[in-house]
Design an enzyme around this catalytic site. Sequence first.
Site, PDB file in Angstrom:
ATOM      1  N   PRO A  72      -8.560  -7.480 -11.647  1.00  0.00           N
ATOM      2  CG  PRO A  72      -9.018  -8.267 -13.769  1.00  0.00           C
ATOM      3  CD  PRO A  72      -7.985  -8.336 -12.860  1.00  0.00           C
ATOM      4  CB  CYS A  73     -13.127  -6.482  -8.316  1.00  0.00           C
ATOM      5  SG  CYS A  73     -14.009  -5.377  -9.346  1.00  0.00           S
ATOM      6  CD  GLN A  74     -14.682  -7.168 -13.529  1.00  0.00           C
ATOM      7  OE1 GLN A  74     -13.413  -7.276 -13.219  1.00  0.00           O
ATOM      8  NE2 GLN A  74     -14.752  -6.243 -14.727  1.00  0.00           N
ATOM      9  N   PRO A  75     -14.469 -11.596 -10.634  1.00  0.00           N
ATOM     10  CG  PRO A  75     -12.466 -12.546 -11.423  1.00  0.00           C
ATOM     11  CD  PRO A  75     -13.400 -11.129 -11.335  1.00  0.00           C
ATOM     12  CE1 TYR A  76     -11.554 -13.966  -7.352  1.00  0.00           C
ATOM     13  CE2 TYR A  76     -10.956 -11.748  -7.661  1.00  0.00           C
ATOM     14  CZ  TYR A  76     -10.648 -13.271  -7.720  1.00  0.00           C
ATOM     15  OH  TYR A  76      -9.376 -13.746  -8.514  1.00  0.00           O
TER      16      TYR A  76
END
EC number: 2.1.1.37
Length: 316
Positions: A72-76
């Site tokens: 998942p890309c949401q943390p970045y």
Amino acid sequence: MRCLELFCGIGGFAAAVQGHANVVGALDLSGHAIEVYRHNFHDHGARQAHLEHLDEAEIFGYEADLWWMSPPCQPYTTRGHQRDLEDHRARSLIRIMALIERQGPAHVAMENVPGFQGSDAHALVLRTLSDAGYEVAERLLCPTELGVPAQRERYYLVASRRGLRPREKREAAAMRPLADFLMAPTDEELGQVVVPEEALAKHGPGMRIFDLREEPGRIANTFTGAYGKTWQAAGAYLRMADGRVRRFTPREMLGLMGFSPDFGFPDHVSLRQRYKLIGNSLSVWAMREVLSALIPSLSGAETPVDAKASEALALP
Ligand SMILES: C[S@@+](CC[C@H](N)C(=O)[O-])C[C@H]1O[C@@H](n2cnc3c(N)ncnc32)[C@H](O)[C@@H]1O
């Protein structure tokens, strides 16, 4: 080569390596994604799994030579508040790094948003791979560099304990016109993709609407998972000959991303779900380019420049 596809989604990796490598397992949290994955790739053993609770015996049991992951890309991302390793959605990546530290495969590869570069998670991945003796190569790549008229810049990493094949020098690819990827929508599709007048009146000024008759060289901005839900900043729109505006159809988006025309969805998967799943997926063209460092035959695979449009084209 035996490959394990982690965070498999609808199978962008499977589509990229089809005919070049064996996918022996595919895991994802999303039931919708797994259903679509299985619909297209029946024999990859795709199943729903929470990767932060991944069982050691199971993952090593695949005896895979390559672990592919697009976590998942949401943390970045700014939208996801950039909480990096503090974000609960980064836990699965932390778990996989711990497993690599224990007994990693011969090769590892991954994809994420450009904002991943420079994050603490990025540092963790690099440290883990370097301590475990992998040679690592990284790059940002956008399909526009390969001649695809759609932006989707992503961070890619390939790593190997057996050495990486040096990157081939390529001529800059000529950009294909966006119209090459359009397919006249069926009546059913048209009923679903025309933007209602009220939405156009309200959001039109903030929408990227292309009239390809006047500007054939337009390049689509990145389609995100929100394309079927919000009107702005999630992808481009097309003005039709009769003046109405429409979304790109899922078939057109899949074509732009390099999926085969045979790729399909189970009938009951809604249009919004289709847009979400495609928007979360990846450019098959870019993947082939990147993975050719590990799977040499991919460098001879079909490119956007020699791919044929799947149907006769007419600007709708
Ligand atoms: C960027 S998308 C990857 C899409 C995929 N590469 C494709 O081609 O469709 C991230 C995927 O990770 C999955 N995911 C997120 N958290 C997960 C977790 N803890 N365990 C397993 N899968 C997870 C999501 O369901 C989503 O499909």
